[in-house]
Scaffold this motif. Structure first.
Motif, PDB file in Angstrom:
ATOM      1  N   PRO A 102      -5.179  37.617 -16.673  1.00  0.00           N
ATOM      2  CA  PRO A 102      -6.619  37.896 -16.678  1.00  0.00           C
ATOM      3  C   PRO A 102      -7.299  37.337 -15.426  1.00  0.00           C
ATOM      4  CG  PRO A 102      -6.097  36.108 -18.195  1.00  0.00           C
ATOM      5  CD  PRO A 102      -4.794  36.671 -17.742  1.00  0.00           C
ATOM      6  N   LYS A 103      -8.322  38.038 -14.969  1.00  0.00           N
ATOM      7  CA  LYS A 103      -9.046  37.601 -13.788  1.00  0.00           C
ATOM      8  C   LYS A 103      -9.882  36.363 -14.110  1.00  0.00           C
ATOM      9  CE  LYS A 103      -9.411  42.161 -11.622  1.00  0.00           C
ATOM     10  NZ  LYS A 103     -10.346  43.203 -11.107  1.00  0.00           N
ATOM     11  N   ILE A 104      -9.917  35.405 -13.175  1.00  0.00           N
ATOM     12  CA  ILE A 104     -10.799  34.247 -13.269  1.00  0.00           C
ATOM     13  C   ILE A 104     -11.419  34.002 -11.904  1.00  0.00           C
ATOM     14  CG2 ILE A 104      -9.587  33.134 -15.192  1.00  0.00           C
ATOM     15  CD1 ILE A 104      -8.255  31.279 -13.141  1.00  0.00           C
ATOM     16  N   THR A 105     -12.605  33.394 -11.907  1.00  0.00           N
ATOM     17  CA  THR A 105     -13.293  33.096 -10.647  1.00  0.00           C
ATOM     18  C   THR A 105     -13.531  31.612 -10.461  1.00  0.00           C
ATOM     19  OG1 THR A 105     -15.440  33.443 -11.721  1.00  0.00           O
ATOM     20  CG2 THR A 105     -14.435  35.346 -10.612  1.00  0.00           C
ATOM     21  N   THR A 106     -13.300  30.802 -11.518  1.00  0.00           N
ATOM     22  CA  THR A 106     -13.477  29.350 -11.419  1.00  0.00           C
ATOM     23  C   THR A 106     -12.320  28.661 -12.141  1.00  0.00           C
ATOM     24  OG1 THR A 106     -14.693  28.941 -13.485  1.00  0.00           O
ATOM     25  CG2 THR A 106     -15.969  29.711 -11.575  1.00  0.00           C
ATOM     26  N   ASN A 107     -12.198  27.366 -11.891  1.00  0.00           N
ATOM     27  CA  ASN A 107     -11.216  26.539 -12.594  1.00  0.00           C
ATOM     28  C   ASN A 107     -11.916  25.592 -13.566  1.00  0.00           C
ATOM     29  OD1 ASN A 107      -8.424  25.751 -12.952  1.00  0.00           O
ATOM     30  ND2 ASN A 107      -8.913  23.828 -11.912  1.00  0.00           N
ATOM     31  N   ASP A 108     -13.014  26.062 -14.138  1.00  0.00           N
ATOM     32  CA  ASP A 108     -13.854  25.194 -14.951  1.00  0.00           C
ATOM     33  C   ASP A 108     -13.321  24.957 -16.355  1.00  0.00           C
ATOM     34  OD1 ASP A 108     -15.557  25.015 -12.827  1.00  0.00           O
ATOM     35  OD2 ASP A 108     -17.024  26.452 -13.604  1.00  0.00           O
ATOM     36  N   ALA A 109     -12.427  25.828 -16.848  1.00  0.00           N
ATOM     37  CA  ALA A 109     -11.962  25.708 -18.222  1.00  0.00           C
ATOM     38  C   ALA A 109     -10.593  26.335 -18.359  1.00  0.00           C
ATOM     39  CB  ALA A 109     -12.948  26.378 -19.179  1.00  0.00           C
ATOM     40  N   MET A 110      -9.884  25.957 -19.432  1.00  0.00           N
ATOM     41  CA  MET A 110      -8.628  26.600 -19.792  1.00  0.00           C
ATOM     42  C   MET A 110      -8.965  27.643 -20.861  1.00  0.00           C
ATOM     43  SD  MET A 110      -6.783  24.922 -17.702  1.00  0.00           S
ATOM     44  CE  MET A 110      -5.166  25.582 -18.085  1.00  0.00           C
ATOM     45  N   PRO A 141       0.810  -1.225   0.000  1.00  0.00           N
ATOM     46  CA  PRO A 141       0.000   0.000   0.000  1.00  0.00           C
ATOM     47  C   PRO A 141       0.840   1.271   0.000  1.00  0.00           C
ATOM     48  CG  PRO A 141      -0.053  -1.047   2.155  1.00  0.00           C
ATOM     49  CD  PRO A 141       0.604  -2.019   1.228  1.00  0.00           C
ATOM     50  N   ASP A 142       2.108   1.178   0.403  1.00  0.00           N
ATOM     51  CA  ASP A 142       2.953   2.363   0.466  1.00  0.00           C
ATOM     52  C   ASP A 142       3.745   2.595  -0.811  1.00  0.00           C
ATOM     53  OD1 ASP A 142       2.237   3.086   3.084  1.00  0.00           O
ATOM     54  OD2 ASP A 142       3.621   1.607   3.906  1.00  0.00           O
ATOM     55  N   ARG A 143       3.674   1.651  -1.724  1.00  0.00           N
ATOM     56  CA  ARG A 143       4.420   1.820  -2.961  1.00  0.00           C
ATOM     57  C   ARG A 143       3.900   3.027  -3.730  1.00  0.00           C
ATOM     58  NH1 ARG A 143       5.005  -2.409  -8.071  1.00  0.00           N
ATOM     59  NH2 ARG A 143       6.343  -1.056  -9.324  1.00  0.00           N
ATOM     60  N   ILE A 144       4.809   3.797  -4.343  1.00  0.00           N
ATOM     61  CA  ILE A 144       4.424   4.946  -5.142  1.00  0.00           C
ATOM     62  C   ILE A 144       4.205   4.495  -6.585  1.00  0.00           C
ATOM     63  CG2 ILE A 144       5.036   7.260  -5.911  1.00  0.00           C
ATOM     64  CD1 ILE A 144       4.583   6.996  -2.906  1.00  0.00           C
ATOM     65  N   VAL A 145       3.024   4.756  -7.105  1.00  0.00           N
ATOM     66  CA  VAL A 145       2.704   4.466  -8.500  1.00  0.00           C
ATOM     67  C   VAL A 145       2.294   5.782  -9.165  1.00  0.00           C
ATOM     68  CG1 VAL A 145       2.010   2.098  -8.014  1.00  0.00           C
ATOM     69  CG2 VAL A 145       0.295   3.934  -7.966  1.00  0.00           C
ATOM     70  N   THR A 146       2.283   5.785 -10.475  1.00  0.00           N
ATOM     71  CA  THR A 146       1.897   6.974 -11.231  1.00  0.00           C
ATOM     72  C   THR A 146       0.638   6.654 -12.015  1.00  0.00           C
ATOM     73  OG1 THR A 146       4.228   7.560 -11.427  1.00  0.00           O
ATOM     74  CG2 THR A 146       2.682   8.709 -12.867  1.00  0.00           C
ATOM     75  N   VAL A 147      -0.393   7.456 -11.815  1.00  0.00           N
ATOM     76  CA  VAL A 147      -1.709   7.171 -12.359  1.00  0.00           C
ATOM     77  C   VAL A 147      -2.148   8.323 -13.255  1.00  0.00           C
ATOM     78  CG1 VAL A 147      -4.132   6.739 -11.788  1.00  0.00           C
ATOM     79  CG2 VAL A 147      -2.319   5.793 -10.347  1.00  0.00           C
ATOM     80  N   LEU A 148      -2.714   7.983 -14.395  1.00  0.00           N
ATOM     81  CA  LEU A 148      -3.228   8.990 -15.316  1.00  0.00           C
ATOM     82  C   LEU A 148      -4.538   8.494 -15.893  1.00  0.00           C
ATOM     83  CD1 LEU A 148      -2.757  11.685 -16.793  1.00  0.00           C
ATOM     84  CD2 LEU A 148      -1.521  10.411 -18.550  1.00  0.00           C
ATOM     85  N   GLU A 149      -5.586   9.297 -15.768  1.00  0.00           N
ATOM     86  CA  GLU A 149      -6.914   8.945 -16.257  1.00  0.00           C
ATOM     87  C   GLU A 149      -7.359   9.955 -17.312  1.00  0.00           C
ATOM     88  OE1 GLU A 149      -8.321   6.248 -15.348  1.00  0.00           O
ATOM     89  OE2 GLU A 149      -7.160   5.713 -13.565  1.00  0.00           O
ATOM     90  N   PRO A 150      -8.237   9.555 -18.233  1.00  0.00           N
ATOM     91  CA  PRO A 150      -8.749  10.522 -19.215  1.00  0.00           C
ATOM     92  C   PRO A 150      -9.332  11.778 -18.577  1.00  0.00           C
ATOM     93  CG  PRO A 150      -9.363   8.295 -19.867  1.00  0.00           C
ATOM     94  CD  PRO A 150      -8.739   8.178 -18.503  1.00  0.00           C
ATOM     95  N   ALA A 151      -9.935  11.653 -17.393  1.00  0.00           N
ATOM     96  CA  ALA A 151     -10.517  12.818 -16.729  1.00  0.00           C
ATOM     97  C   ALA A 151      -9.459  13.852 -16.365  1.00  0.00           C
ATOM     98  CB  ALA A 151     -11.276  12.381 -15.477  1.00  0.00           C
ATOM     99  N   ASP A 152      -8.181  13.420 -16.241  1.00  0.00           N
ATOM    100  CA  ASP A 152      -7.117  14.363 -15.896  1.00  0.00           C
ATOM    101  C   ASP A 152      -6.825  15.351 -17.009  1.00  0.00           C
ATOM    102  OD1 ASP A 152      -6.623  13.394 -13.295  1.00  0.00           O
ATOM    103  OD2 ASP A 152      -5.420  11.747 -14.097  1.00  0.00           O
ATOM    104  N   GLU A 153      -7.313  15.065 -18.222  1.00  0.00           N
ATOM    105  CA  GLU A 153      -7.158  16.014 -19.309  1.00  0.00           C
ATOM    106  C   GLU A 153      -7.977  17.284 -19.068  1.00  0.00           C
ATOM    107  OE1 GLU A 153      -4.682  15.567 -21.419  1.00  0.00           O
ATOM    108  OE2 GLU A 153      -5.542  14.646 -23.217  1.00  0.00           O
ATOM    109  N   TYR A 154      -8.975  17.188 -18.217  1.00  0.00           N
ATOM    110  CA  TYR A 154      -9.832  18.333 -17.919  1.00  0.00           C
ATOM    111  C   TYR A 154      -9.396  18.960 -16.594  1.00  0.00           C
ATOM    112  CZ  TYR A 154     -12.469  15.978 -21.566  1.00  0.00           C
ATOM    113  OH  TYR A 154     -12.831  15.370 -22.741  1.00  0.00           O
TER     114      TYR A 154
END
Length: 371
Positions: free
Chosen positions: A99-107, A26-39
């Motif tokens: 530029p000012k932003i109020t959310t992290n909803d989009a790039m 359980p302590d091993r470090i792994v690297t995880v990448l999911e399609p949702a991380d693109e957003y």
């Protein structure tokens, strides 16, 4: 000002089992990448949370190119938006804004929009706005003066980035899903991918002429990171993304975090349609009187015991900086020299970036030998 992220950690999703019967550690470090991380992600509570996407594009035949970055610092109420275009003849068209932003909803900020069409496969870059047209890009070492004394012109960008490689990197975590605390203040997750790039970049003429139209049919690299970010969290780094073809490309990274530790090295080489991990690399450079890289020599060894020797020659350079005042009132300055660079390796000619970041100490970049 701010720049792209240095090299990634490890290849994407890895196994979390050990050899003794396949029991999970359980302590091993792994690297995880999911399609949702693109957003975009839900920001954590860190004041300096930063979600960043960076994409570059180069055409070797015309020796032109560009890079674009959006960094959402929503907890600070703004984004970091950068457009940098290397025009024919050595001119650079550049824009930086918060530029000012109020959310992290989009790039999407400051006229620059980065859209995920299909995760891991297809992204678009669109920009419509002004750029500062620099006949002498070195003037950007003093941005206030450079923006005041050079013409501002219109610019439009329409680029499509399509992956030609696997993904490389992701989010380190424990095998049981627990988050790994970020200890370096630079990002808690990072990944990269080499791409084929097509599209058009248009930069208007300050005198009302036809301007410059760059038809891009070339190659590039994209990366993404998220988590707490201070540009002053590392002492210096050397980041070399390069593309020789859709079957041969690489990224080399050397990062010094100060103290008694040796600089950390990482990277990958695209061979055919697969990445081979870099297990060791070196980057040496020659510098001009301003301490900016002019030529370089790099060496890398991959996990299959293949060695690569690379030479690089800067084609076009722009010096940028980032400044921050600490809670104790200390003024910190980071210099980032962003150079479109011609590379040679194994008899092939390629193009890409050499990005050198240094903290400025006593008026000089710390990782550059004094003349």
């Amino acid at each position: 000002m701010s720049t792209p992220d240095p090299g990634p950690s490890d290849p994407s999703t890895t196994s979390a089992t050990v050899a003794d019967g396949g029991a999970e550690d359980p302590d091993r470090i792994v690297t995880v990448l999911e399609p949702a991380d693109e957003y975009t992600h839900t920001p954590d509570a860190a004041e300096n949370y930063n979600e960043s996407m960076y994409l570059n594009a180069f055409d070797l035949g015309s020796q032109t190119g560009a890079w674009f970055r959006l960094g959402n610092r929503v907890n600070e109420g703004h984004a970091e938006m950068t457009v940098c275009i290397y025009l024919p003849g050595g001119r650079v068209a550049f824009m930086y804004d918060r530029p000012k932003i109020t959310t992290n909803d989009a790039m999407d900020a400051g006229g620059l929009t980065i859209t995920v069409v299909e995760p891991f496969e297809h992204l678009t870059v669109r920009y419509s706005g002004k750029v500062c047209l620099l006949d002498d890009p070195s003037e950007m070492a003093d941005p206030r003066s450079a923006f005041r004394s050079n013409p501002m012109v219109g610019c439009t960008v329409e680029l499509d980035h399509r992956g030609v490689s696997p993904m490389y990197g992701g989010k380190p975590q424990h095998a049981d899903g627990r988050e790994v605390e970020s200890v370096n203040g630079f990002a808690k997750a990072h990944y990269e991918q080499h791409c084929a790039v097509t599209g058009t970049i248009t930069v208007d003429d300050p005198d009302g002429g036809t301007g410059t139209v760059m038809e891009i049919d070339g190659l590039g690299l994209r990366d993404k990171s998220w988590g707490p970010r201070y540009w002053q969290a590392v002492t210096w780094y050397r980041w070399l993304p390069m593309m020789f073809g859709d079957d041969f490309a690489m990224m080399l990274s050397v990062v010094d975090r100060g103290g008694d530790r040796s600089p950390a090295t990482s990277g990958m080489v695209l061979v055919g349609d697969e990445y081979v991990k870099v297990v060791d690399c070196r980057v040496e450079a020659d510098y001009d009187e301003r301490g900016e890289q002019t030529t370089m020599r790099a060496w890398a060894r991959t996990e299959d015991d293949r060695e690569y020797e690379v030479t690089g020659e800067v084609l076009s350079m722009i010096p940028l900086r980032n400044r921050r005042t600490t809670p104790d009132g200390e003024e910190l300055t980071t210099r980032i020299t962003e150079a479109m660079t011609r590379y040679e390796c194994d008899g092939r000619v390629g193009i890409g970036m050499s990005e050198f970041l240094d903290q400025v100490v006593d008026g000089w970049p710390i990782g550059v030998p004094r003349p």
